[in-house]
Design an enzyme around this catalytic site. Structure first.
Site, PDB file in Angstrom:
ATOM      1  N   LYS A  75       1.523  -0.257  15.008  1.00 15.80           N
ATOM      2  CA  LYS A  75       2.935  -0.380  15.373  1.00 15.80           C
ATOM      3  C   LYS A  75       3.301  -1.610  16.228  1.00 15.80           C
ATOM      4  CE  LYS A  75       4.620   2.985  13.184  1.00 15.80           C
ATOM      5  NZ  LYS A  75       4.580   2.421  11.843  1.00 15.80           N
ATOM      6  N   PRO A  99      -3.592   0.285  18.804  1.00 16.77           N
ATOM      7  CA  PRO A  99      -3.384  -0.150  17.417  1.00 16.77           C
ATOM      8  C   PRO A  99      -3.504   0.955  16.366  1.00 16.77           C
ATOM      9  CG  PRO A  99      -5.484  -0.979  18.261  1.00 16.77           C
ATOM     10  CD  PRO A  99      -4.788  -0.326  19.403  1.00 16.77           C
ATOM     11  N   TYR A 151      -8.848   5.655   7.859  1.00 15.22           N
ATOM     12  CA  TYR A 151      -8.948   5.962   9.293  1.00 15.22           C
ATOM     13  C   TYR A 151      -9.917   7.139   9.399  1.00 15.22           C
ATOM     14  CZ  TYR A 151      -4.575   3.323  10.133  1.00 15.22           C
ATOM     15  OH  TYR A 151      -3.609   2.350  10.236  1.00 15.22           O
ATOM     16  N   HIS A 168       0.849  -1.198   0.000  1.00  6.73           N
ATOM     17  CA  HIS A 168       0.000   0.000   0.000  1.00  6.73           C
ATOM     18  C   HIS A 168       0.883   1.245   0.000  1.00  6.73           C
ATOM     19  CE1 HIS A 168      -4.213  -1.456   1.377  1.00  6.73           C
ATOM     20  NE2 HIS A 168      -3.647  -2.325   0.559  1.00  6.73           N
ATOM     21  N   TYR A 172       4.510   6.436   9.944  1.00  5.87           N
ATOM     22  CA  TYR A 172       3.631   5.314   9.591  1.00  5.87           C
ATOM     23  C   TYR A 172       4.403   4.223   8.849  1.00  5.87           C
ATOM     24  CZ  TYR A 172      -0.716   2.932   8.421  1.00  5.87           C
ATOM     25  OH  TYR A 172      -1.723   1.997   8.322  1.00  5.87           O
TER      26      TYR A 172
HETATM   27  P1  RFL Z   1       1.945 -12.151  21.319  1.00  7.12           P
HETATM   28  O1  RFL Z   1       1.448 -12.176  19.924  1.00  7.12           O
HETATM   29  O2  RFL Z   1       1.011 -11.786  22.397  1.00  7.12           O
HETATM   30  O3  RFL Z   1       2.521 -13.617  21.596  1.00  7.12           O
HETATM   31  C1  RFL Z   1       2.897 -14.035  22.897  1.00  7.12           C
HETATM   32  C2  RFL Z   1       2.855 -15.541  22.968  1.00  7.12           C
HETATM   33  O4  RFL Z   1       3.289 -15.930  24.274  1.00  7.12           O
HETATM   34  C3  RFL Z   1       2.442 -16.940  24.770  1.00  7.12           C
HETATM   35  N1  RFL Z   1       2.468 -16.916  26.250  1.00  7.12           N
HETATM   36  C4  RFL Z   1       3.110 -17.813  27.007  1.00  7.12           C
HETATM   37  N2  RFL Z   1       3.864 -18.873  26.676  1.00  7.12           N
HETATM   38  C5  RFL Z   1       4.386 -19.605  27.696  1.00  7.12           C
HETATM   39  N3  RFL Z   1       4.170 -19.319  29.029  1.00  7.12           N
HETATM   40  C6  RFL Z   1       3.435 -18.260  29.389  1.00  7.12           C
HETATM   41  N4  RFL Z   1       3.237 -17.946  30.695  1.00  7.12           N
HETATM   42  C7  RFL Z   1       2.860 -17.445  28.357  1.00  7.12           C
HETATM   43  N5  RFL Z   1       2.088 -16.341  28.367  1.00  7.12           N
HETATM   44  C8  RFL Z   1       1.852 -16.025  27.071  1.00  7.12           C
HETATM   45  C9  RFL Z   1       1.074 -16.605  24.202  1.00  7.12           C
HETATM   46  O5  RFL Z   1       0.247 -17.764  24.162  1.00  7.12           O
HETATM   47  C10 RFL Z   1       1.441 -16.098  22.806  1.00  7.12           C
HETATM   48  O6  RFL Z   1       1.425 -17.136  21.839  1.00  7.12           O
HETATM   49  O7  RFL Z   1       3.214 -11.188  21.459  1.00  7.12           O
HETATM   50  P2  RFL Z   1       4.356 -10.771  20.421  1.00  7.12           P
HETATM   51  O8  RFL Z   1       4.949 -11.997  19.759  1.00  7.12           O
HETATM   52  O9  RFL Z   1       5.264  -9.850  21.141  1.00  7.12           O
HETATM   53  O10 RFL Z   1       3.600 -10.011  19.236  1.00  7.12           O
HETATM   54  C11 RFL Z   1       3.007  -8.766  19.459  1.00  7.12           C
HETATM   55  C12 RFL Z   1       1.819  -8.576  18.534  1.00  7.12           C
HETATM   56  O11 RFL Z   1       0.969  -9.684  18.664  1.00  7.12           O
HETATM   57  C13 RFL Z   1       1.049  -7.274  18.827  1.00  7.12           C
HETATM   58  O12 RFL Z   1       1.916  -6.223  19.127  1.00  7.12           O
HETATM   59  C14 RFL Z   1       0.167  -6.824  17.639  1.00  7.12           C
HETATM   60  O13 RFL Z   1      -0.860  -7.758  17.390  1.00  7.12           O
HETATM   61  C15 RFL Z   1      -0.478  -5.454  17.900  1.00  7.12           C
HETATM   62  N6  RFL Z   1      -1.380  -5.027  16.826  1.00  7.12           N
HETATM   63  C16 RFL Z   1      -0.897  -4.487  15.653  1.00  7.12           C
HETATM   64  N7  RFL Z   1       0.429  -4.386  15.440  1.00  7.12           N
HETATM   65  C17 RFL Z   1       0.917  -3.907  14.236  1.00  7.12           C
HETATM   66  O14 RFL Z   1       2.149  -3.831  14.075  1.00  7.12           O
HETATM   67  N8  RFL Z   1       0.085  -3.533  13.213  1.00  7.12           N
HETATM   68  C18 RFL Z   1      -1.257  -3.601  13.342  1.00  7.12           C
HETATM   69  O15 RFL Z   1      -1.964  -3.309  12.368  1.00  7.12           O
HETATM   70  C19 RFL Z   1      -1.811  -4.058  14.609  1.00  7.12           C
HETATM   71  N9  RFL Z   1      -3.129  -4.166  14.781  1.00  7.12           N
HETATM   72  C20 RFL Z   1      -2.770  -5.161  16.997  1.00  7.12           C
HETATM   73  C21 RFL Z   1      -3.624  -4.705  15.939  1.00  7.12           C
HETATM   74  C22 RFL Z   1      -3.327  -5.725  18.139  1.00  7.12           C
HETATM   75  C23 RFL Z   1      -4.695  -5.832  18.271  1.00  7.12           C
HETATM   76  N10 RFL Z   1      -5.197  -6.433  19.445  1.00  7.12           N
HETATM   77  C24 RFL Z   1      -6.072  -7.535  19.431  1.00  7.12           C
HETATM   78  C25 RFL Z   1      -4.607  -6.098  20.708  1.00  7.12           C
HETATM   79  C26 RFL Z   1      -4.993  -4.796  16.061  1.00  7.12           C
HETATM   80  C27 RFL Z   1      -5.543  -5.336  17.240  1.00  7.12           C
HETATM   81  C28 RFL Z   1      -7.037  -5.374  17.328  1.00  7.12           C
HETATM   82  C1  PHB Z   2      -5.725  -4.266  10.885  1.00 14.59           C
HETATM   83  O1  PHB Z   2      -5.825  -4.511   9.674  1.00 14.59           O
HETATM   84  O2  PHB Z   2      -6.061  -5.094  11.742  1.00 14.59           O
HETATM   85  C2  PHB Z   2      -5.183  -2.954  11.309  1.00 14.59           C
HETATM   86  C3  PHB Z   2      -4.721  -2.060  10.353  1.00 14.59           C
HETATM   87  C4  PHB Z   2      -4.235  -0.836  10.743  1.00 14.59           C
HETATM   88  C5  PHB Z   2      -4.236  -0.489  12.079  1.00 14.59           C
HETATM   89  C6  PHB Z   2      -4.701  -1.378  13.035  1.00 14.59           C
HETATM   90  C7  PHB Z   2      -5.189  -2.618  12.646  1.00 14.59           C
HETATM   91  O3  PHB Z   2      -3.783   0.740  12.458  1.00 14.59           O
END
Ligand code: RFL
Ligand code: PHB
Length: 389
Positions: A296, A292, A200, A72, A384
């Site tokens: 990032k 989110p 957004y 994108h 971004y």
């Molecule tokens: P995770 O993905 O939470 O993985 C951690 C893993 O550790 C396990 N765990 C354990 N294992 C052993 N013993 C324990 N005691 C444990 N406790 C936990 C868990 O089961 C899991 O498998 O962390 P990690 O790897 O640091 O990754 C981080 C990302 O997942 C997170 O930052 C992103 O999803 C945030 N996020 C976004 N980030 C972006 O860069 N771009 C985006 O567009 C974006 N959109 C989002 C998001 C997060 C969202 N939510 C649901 C919070 C959109 C949403 C809605």
């Molecule tokens: C997503 O596609 O889940 C998404 C995209 C952009 C954001 C957050 C989440 O800033």
């Protein structure tokens, strides 16, 4: 059992670190509390910075992303009933890749399995020990037995609720936190995205985001009160609310269809400092959370992995600990910049219950300035697409 690095957590940060280490000949074992299917059922991030894309290529896990991911070159800020495009490519020369975290995780898992890397799922009661010494170890329960893995280093990649940060003596940690007074209600549905780029939207009824996973799968979000119940939101109610918050041209052309995932995520900013305690390193969400709005979270997890991998590679290949010693400072410097950006995007795009008339006017002036000033648009675009490592 013995290995060089025990990685706690099989999310994107743990798996990415594992693949980079394995390819550099550094042994590692990944432990996760839950099952592979559970991890693959989580729907989260969707936007990858070029740095993250580069690391996935370095990890040998980019083939499908390069085929199916959607580059994108811009996105829209919608307010006042119309779209204002931020031309990422024109302003910075760089773009982002729209490719879901679920797919990133599946690709990394597949690479790990193909390379014979060891992952222990459903490992109960994972506990790191003696990480203030050079001989740390980790224990976990599986099939009714407690197992022990001796190692040189422990990577705490276990997310915000994990055990790694909790194992550090509280007086050794400084934490910073902001909780926002709303959440995001998100759905995933097999309908074509309302626009070919992300939108957004800031609207008097609240924030909305139109994102996607492919040309046939949409990911939509709306700002909602934190205590809202998912069960109270039928698909029809969700789409009605989303349409109200978008410029008319999008509201009218939106294709709707049954959602197959619907959840509410609270929004918070959180940072724990430092990110290293002897031979234990915190990585990704284990050390920091961003709302989110700036896309990032996953990208910060990837930059942490980059710094830690470089430190570990130097340790084993060059017998130098300079990279490991610098890990926490280097990672935190980039983390705070992304925390600032995510906070500012959140403040600018959401409706705050206590903003007041003055606060509302300031928000409108900020948006107006942003889309009419090339300097301000460039600053937004530069953040971004991702600040350099
Ligand atoms: P995770 O993905 O939470 O993985 C951690 C893993 O550790 C396990 N765990 C354990 N294992 C052993 N013993 C324990 N005691 C444990 N406790 C936990 C868990 O089961 C899991 O498998 O962390 P990690 O790897 O640091 O990754 C981080 C990302 O997942 C997170 O930052 C992103 O999803 C945030 N996020 C976004 N980030 C972006 O860069 N771009 C985006 O567009 C974006 N959109 C989002 C998001 C997060 C969202 N939510 C649901 C919070 C959109 C949403 C809605
Ligand atoms: C997503 O596609 O889940 C998404 C995209 C952009 C954001 C957050 C989440 O800033």
């Amino acid at each position: 059992m013995r290995t060089h690095v025990v990685i706690i957590g099989s999310g994107p940060s743990g798996l990415l670190l594992g693949q980079l280490l394995t390819r550099a000949g550094i042994d590692n074992i990944v432990l996760d509390r839950v099952s592979k299917d559970y991890i693959l059922g989580r729907v989260r991030a969707g936007v990858l910075e070029e740095g993250t894309v580069g690391l996935l290529r370095e990890a040998g896990a980019a083939e499908r992303m390069d085929r199916e991911g959607l580059p994108h070159g811009g996105f829209s800020l919608a307010f006042d009933g119309r779209d204002h495009r931020i031309d990422l490519l024109g302003l910075t020369g760089h773009q982002v890749m729209v490719y879901g975290q679920t797919e990133v995780t599946a690709d990394l898992m597949e690479g790990r399995e193909a390379g014979g890397g060891q992952t222990i799922y459903e490992a109960g009661n994972v506990t790191p020990y003696d990480f203030d010494t050079a001989s740390p170890y980790v224990t976990y329960d599986k099939d009714g037995t407690t197992h022990r893995i001796d190692c040189d280093f422990i990577a705490g990649c276990d997310g915000y609720h994990g055990v790694s940060r909790r194992s550090v003596p509280q007086q050794a940690l400084t934490t910073f936190e902001r909780v926002y007074p709303f959440g995001w209600l998100g759905i995933l549905a097999d309908v074509p995205p309302v626009s070919h780029e992300l939108i957004y939207a800031n609207h008097p009824r609240g924030f909305a985001l139109c994102s996607m996973r492919s040309q046939t799968r949409s990911r939509y979000y709306i700002q909602c009160p934190v205590d809202e119940k998912v069960e109270d939101w039928s698909d029809d109610r969700f789409y009605d609310e989303l349409r109200r918050r978008l410029p008319a041209e999008h509201a009218e052309s939106m294709v709707t269809g049954p959602s197959f995932e619907k959840s509410i995520a609270p929004l918070r900013s959180f940072v724990a400092e430092p990110m290293r305690f002897g031979s234990l390193f915190l990585v990704g969400d284990a050390a920091h959370i961003v709302p989110p709005t700036g896309a990032k979270g996953l990208n910060l997890a990837a930059s942490d992995v980059h710094y830690l991998f470089e430190g570990l590679r130097e340790h084993y290949a060059e017998k130098s600990d300079a990279g490991l010693d610098a890990y926490s400072d280097r990672a935190l410097k980039r983390v705070w910049r992304a925390v600032r950006f995510s906070w500012s995007m959140t403040m600018m795009m959401h409706r705050f219950p206590d903003a007041g008339a003055f606060g509302q006017k300031i928000q409108e002036a900020e948006l107006d300035y942003l889309v009419t000033s090339r300097a301000a648009s460039t600053a937004l675009a530069e953040n971004y697409i991702g600040l350099p490592y």
